[in-house]
Each structure stands twice: as structure tokens, then as C-alpha cells.
Write an enzyme that holds these catalytic residues in place. Structure first.
Site, PDB file in Angstrom:
ATOM      1  N   LYS A  84      40.011  41.491  22.421  1.00  0.00           N
ATOM      2  CA  LYS A  84      41.403  41.712  22.009  1.00  0.00           C
ATOM      3  C   LYS A  84      42.135  42.458  23.122  1.00  0.00           C
ATOM      4  CE  LYS A  84      40.234  45.944  19.531  1.00  0.00           C
ATOM      5  NZ  LYS A  84      40.681  46.883  18.536  1.00  0.00           N
ATOM      6  N   TYR A 109      57.198  65.166  42.879  1.00  0.00           N
ATOM      7  CA  TYR A 109      58.067  65.526  41.750  1.00  0.00           C
ATOM      8  C   TYR A 109      57.604  66.822  41.089  1.00  0.00           C
ATOM      9  CZ  TYR A 109      60.406  60.964  41.644  1.00  0.00           C
ATOM     10  OH  TYR A 109      61.153  59.857  41.939  1.00  0.00           O
ATOM     11  N   ARG A 139      40.917  53.737   7.325  1.00  0.00           N
ATOM     12  CA  ARG A 139      42.020  53.093   8.032  1.00  0.00           C
ATOM     13  C   ARG A 139      42.295  51.724   7.411  1.00  0.00           C
ATOM     14  NH1 ARG A 139      41.545  51.305  14.330  1.00  0.00           N
ATOM     15  NH2 ARG A 139      39.917  50.026  13.388  1.00  0.00           N
ATOM     16  N   MET A 154      56.188  56.439  39.919  1.00  0.00           N
ATOM     17  CA  MET A 154      56.170  55.096  39.322  1.00  0.00           C
ATOM     18  C   MET A 154      55.364  54.101  40.168  1.00  0.00           C
ATOM     19  SD  MET A 154      59.364  52.687  38.155  1.00  0.00           S
ATOM     20  CE  MET A 154      59.959  53.789  36.893  1.00  0.00           C
TER      21      MET A 154
HETATM   22  C1  LIG Z   1      36.849  46.282  13.831  1.00  0.00           C
HETATM   23  C2  LIG Z   1      36.463  46.543  15.256  1.00  0.00           C
HETATM   24  N1  LIG Z   1      35.236  46.222  15.679  1.00  0.00           N
HETATM   25  C3  LIG Z   1      34.830  46.445  16.945  1.00  0.00           C
HETATM   26  C4  LIG Z   1      35.679  47.037  17.859  1.00  0.00           C
HETATM   27  C5  LIG Z   1      35.178  47.326  19.246  1.00  0.00           C
HETATM   28  O1  LIG Z   1      35.096  48.720  19.404  1.00  0.00           O
HETATM   29  P1  LIG Z   1      34.528  49.364  20.762  1.00  0.00           P
HETATM   30  O2  LIG Z   1      35.493  48.998  21.821  1.00  0.00           O
HETATM   31  O3  LIG Z   1      34.519  50.830  20.487  1.00  0.00           O
HETATM   32  O4  LIG Z   1      33.194  48.773  20.965  1.00  0.00           O
HETATM   33  C6  LIG Z   1      36.962  47.387  17.474  1.00  0.00           C
HETATM   34  C7  LIG Z   1      37.861  48.024  18.426  1.00  0.00           C
HETATM   35  O5  LIG Z   1      38.686  48.813  18.162  1.00  0.00           O
HETATM   36  C8  LIG Z   1      37.368  47.139  16.133  1.00  0.00           C
HETATM   37  O6  LIG Z   1      38.601  47.458  15.715  1.00  0.00           O
END
Ligand SMILES: Cc1ncc(COP(=O)(O)O)c(C=O)c1O
Length: 353
Positions: free
Chosen positions: A33, A250, A129, A298
Site C-alpha cells: 500500500k 534558516y 481502531r 525545501m
Molecule cells: C492491517 C495491516 N496489516 C499489515 C500491515 C503491515 O504492517 P507493517 O508495515 O508494520 O508490517 C498494515 C500496515 O499498516 C496493516 O494496516
């Protein structure tokens, strides 16, 4: 051409995936992701396509990008769908989807699907969550089954503190998950990177490694043999001497205690290098360790070349990678490697391995 680059070592990515899969046993969904935590989702998924059991992304559009690039393995939507109409793509493109709240069950119930789908039912075992509380798991499971639109149900949960070996929270989450699901059939998936590395009792059918794939070890001992995948690098483009007592950059945050040779580097917060780092943050110039001095701007930042007489214009600078662990830079910036890696942009990406 501006020398700022992110070099992505796909052989290191494969090494880390194999290590995770071997440690955990069973299967592993590679979490790609957020553009593979900033590394390029399509390139990373293609590099893993021959060996990964599947991939995980956050939402539908991320999955469709991988399908369009020819990725054929299972792809799980970790946030599930946001609207019922997305289920047509889930069914039609053979995607797997997390169901973590009731509205998503309702969407499945009221939508006609071309084929039954594979759902990952998320249980809230203590992170609070997302997911169904243990007391609500049975009803959710029964509704999915009764809908006759679900072919398989995998049971999953997610840990809040798997990267903290000293706390009992992870064990408590495992127990709560097991108690809530003991009587239900189907595969199980508990472990993110921290749990894969540090919590053997969380290993089940499917692992979900994310950050460890990219070589940033989330555990405090960092002793698991991961290989960094991204090297963020640039070069010195100007050199100047400032006298003891003079300020640099800066806000005049850095004031030289002695005569100081300063290298100006083509890298800034617009490239994703964190502005929040303190003076003294590690950096390597021509392979030698030195430090950031002065505020990051930047497009540019400044490094101490006082002890590096051979360094000058054109010297290579590693901001993070094999010599400078991204975890060290993240600590110096008061954040985590996840955020730094995801934020890299504007620089040229090049891939090897
Ligand atoms: C549901 C879920 N599984 C697995 C992962 C992977 O986590 P990590 O990057 O800590 O291995 C995430 C990442 O946030 C997640 O939201």
C-alpha cells in the site's frame, strides 16, 4: 541534472520477503500500500510476482493499478470497500476485501455480485481502531455466510504494539483473537512485521509483512538481517567555510563552534527528507560518516565536511540506505521510517536487481 535519486534494490526486497515468509511459515501477503511505502508499488509487486502468495493494499484504486500492470496474484484491500459499487470490481477483478464494520456487511448483503468473494473478517482484539469486537464476531460471520455472496472467510486481526517486545499487549491480543475465533473455520492472519520478527505465538496461515520488506527493522534490537531497499542519495553542489561563531541557514539554528567546512547538498524537504531533523543527524559523504548541520530547506541541506578534506563538489551523499539506517534519521526527526519512506517524492527513482 539534479543528482537527487532514490535507488531501489529489488533483490533486497526479495531477500526481505523470503526471510519474512520463512520465519513466519505458511503464506505471506506483501503489503505494498501507499505506493509500496514510497518505493513504487508496480515495480515492487512485479519484482515479487514470482514468489509472493499475494499482495495487500489499502483500497480499491491501489489494487486496480496493480491489476492494470499485470499482477495476477490475490490482492487484499486492507480498508475494504468504501461504497457498494466497488464490490463489482472486487468480484470482477478477483480481489479480496477486508470487512471491518457493519456497513460493509450491509453493502455485501444488498449488492448483486457476479461471483462470490473472498472476505477477510477483521476482529478488534484490542487495538480499537477497526474491526468487530469479540462479542460481535459470530453475528458478523453468520451474516456473511447467510448472504451467499461470500466464498471464503479468513479471520484476521492487527496489533497495536507488536514492535515493543517488553509489553504484554500483543500476547493479550493473540489470546482474545483465539478465544473469539476458536470455533470458526477458515484461515487466520495476525502478524505484521513486528509480530513476524518478535512474536512467534502470532504466526498462523498468513503473514502481512510491510515495513520489513523495505528493510527497516521495526524491533528495537534491529538484528534480523534485513537489507535496506531504498538508498536516498544526492551530491555536494557547493562548499564554503564558515568561521567559528558564524551561523548557518534558516533560523540560524546551527552556530559553528570552530571553523567549519560546509557542504551544500541537493536534497530538501520537498524531496521528502524531513525538515525536523536535529543538528548531528547522520549522513554519509563519499562513504564516510558525518552529520547534518543547519536547518533542512525545501531543496537543499547542509552537511559538515570539516573532517572530510577530500570531499568537495560532486561528492556522493547518502541520506539513508546501507550506511545510514533510515531508522536513525527517523529517530532524529521524531518520527518512524514508515513516514520517511512514504514521503519521498520529486527525486528520480532508479531500480536495480
Ligand atoms: C492491517 C495491516 N496489516 C499489515 C500491515 C503491515 O504492517 P507493517 O508495515 O508494520 O508490517 C498494515 C500496515 O499498516 C496493516 O494496516
Amino acid at each position: 541534472m539534479r543528482p537527487a535519486r532514490a535507488l531501489i534494490d529489488l533483490a533486497a526486497l526479495r531477500h526481505n520477503y523470503r526471510l519474512a515468509r520463512q520465519l513466519h511459515g505458511g503464506c505471506a501477503l506483501a503489503v505494498v500500500k501507499a505506493n509500496a511505502y514510497g518505493h513504487g508499488a508496480v515495480r515492487c509487486a512485479q519484482a515479487l510476482a514470482d514468489e509472493a502468495d499475494g499482495f495487500a493494499v489499502a483500497f480499491l484504486e491501489e489494487a486496480l493499478e496493480l491489476r492494470a500492470a499485470g499482477i495476477q496474484q490475490p490482492i487484499l484491500l486492507l480498508e475494504g470497500v468504501f461504497a457498494a459499487k466497488e464490490l463489482a470490481d472486487v468480484a470482477g477483478r478477483s480481489l479480496w476485501t477486508v470487512v471491518h464494520h457493519e456497513a460493509q456487511i450491509e453493502m455485501i448483503e444488498r449488492t448483486a455480485l457476479a461471483a462470490p468473494i473472498h472476505v477477510w473478517l477483521k476482529i478488534n482484539s484490542g487495538m480499537n481502531r477497526a474491526g468487530f469486537l469479540p462479542a460481535a464476531v459470530d453475528a458478523a460471520w453468520q451474516r456473511l455466510r447467510a448472504s451467499a455472496k461470500v466464498a471464503d472467510i479468513t479471520l484476521m486481526t492487527h496489533f497495536a504494539r507488536a514492535d515493543e517486545p517488553q509489553v504484554i499487549t500483543t500476547e493479550a491480543q493473540v489470546s482474545r483473537f483465539d478465544a473469539a475465533t476458536a470455533h470458526l473455520p477458515g484461515g487466520r492472519s495476525l502478524a505484521n512485521s513486528g509480530a513476524i520478527l518478535g512474536w512467534p505465538q502470532a504466526r498462523r496461515d498468513w503473514a502481512r509483512p510491510g515495513i520489513l520488506l523495505y528493510g527497516a527493522d521495526p524491533m528495537p534490537d534491529e538484528g534480523h538481517g534485513l537489507q535496506p531497499v531504498m538508498t536516498l542519495e544526492s551530491a555536494v553542489m557547493a562548499v564554503r567555510e564558515i568561521a567559528a561563531g558564524e551561523a548557518l541557514g534558516y533560523g540560524a539554528r546551527f552556530v559553528a563552534e570552530r571553523d567549519t567546512r560546509v557542504g551544500l547538498v541537493a536534497m530538501g524537504y520537498a524531496d521528502g527528507y524531513p525538515r525536523g531533523v536535529a543538528d548531528g543527524t547522520p549522513v554519509a559523504v563519499d562513504g564516510l560518516p558525518t552529520r547534518i548541520i543547519g536547518r533542512v530547506s525545501m531543496d537543499m541541506l547542509t552537511v559538515d565536511l570539516t573532517g572530510l578534506p577530500d570531499a568537495g563538489i560532486g561528492s556522493g551523499v547518502e541520506l539513508w540506505g546501507r550506511q545510514v539506517p533510515v531508522n536513525r534519521v527517523a529517530q532524529a526527526a521524531g518520527t518512524i521510517a514508515y513516514e520517511l519512506l512514504c514521503n519521498v517524492k520529486r527525486v528520480r527513482f532508479s531500480y536495480s536487481g
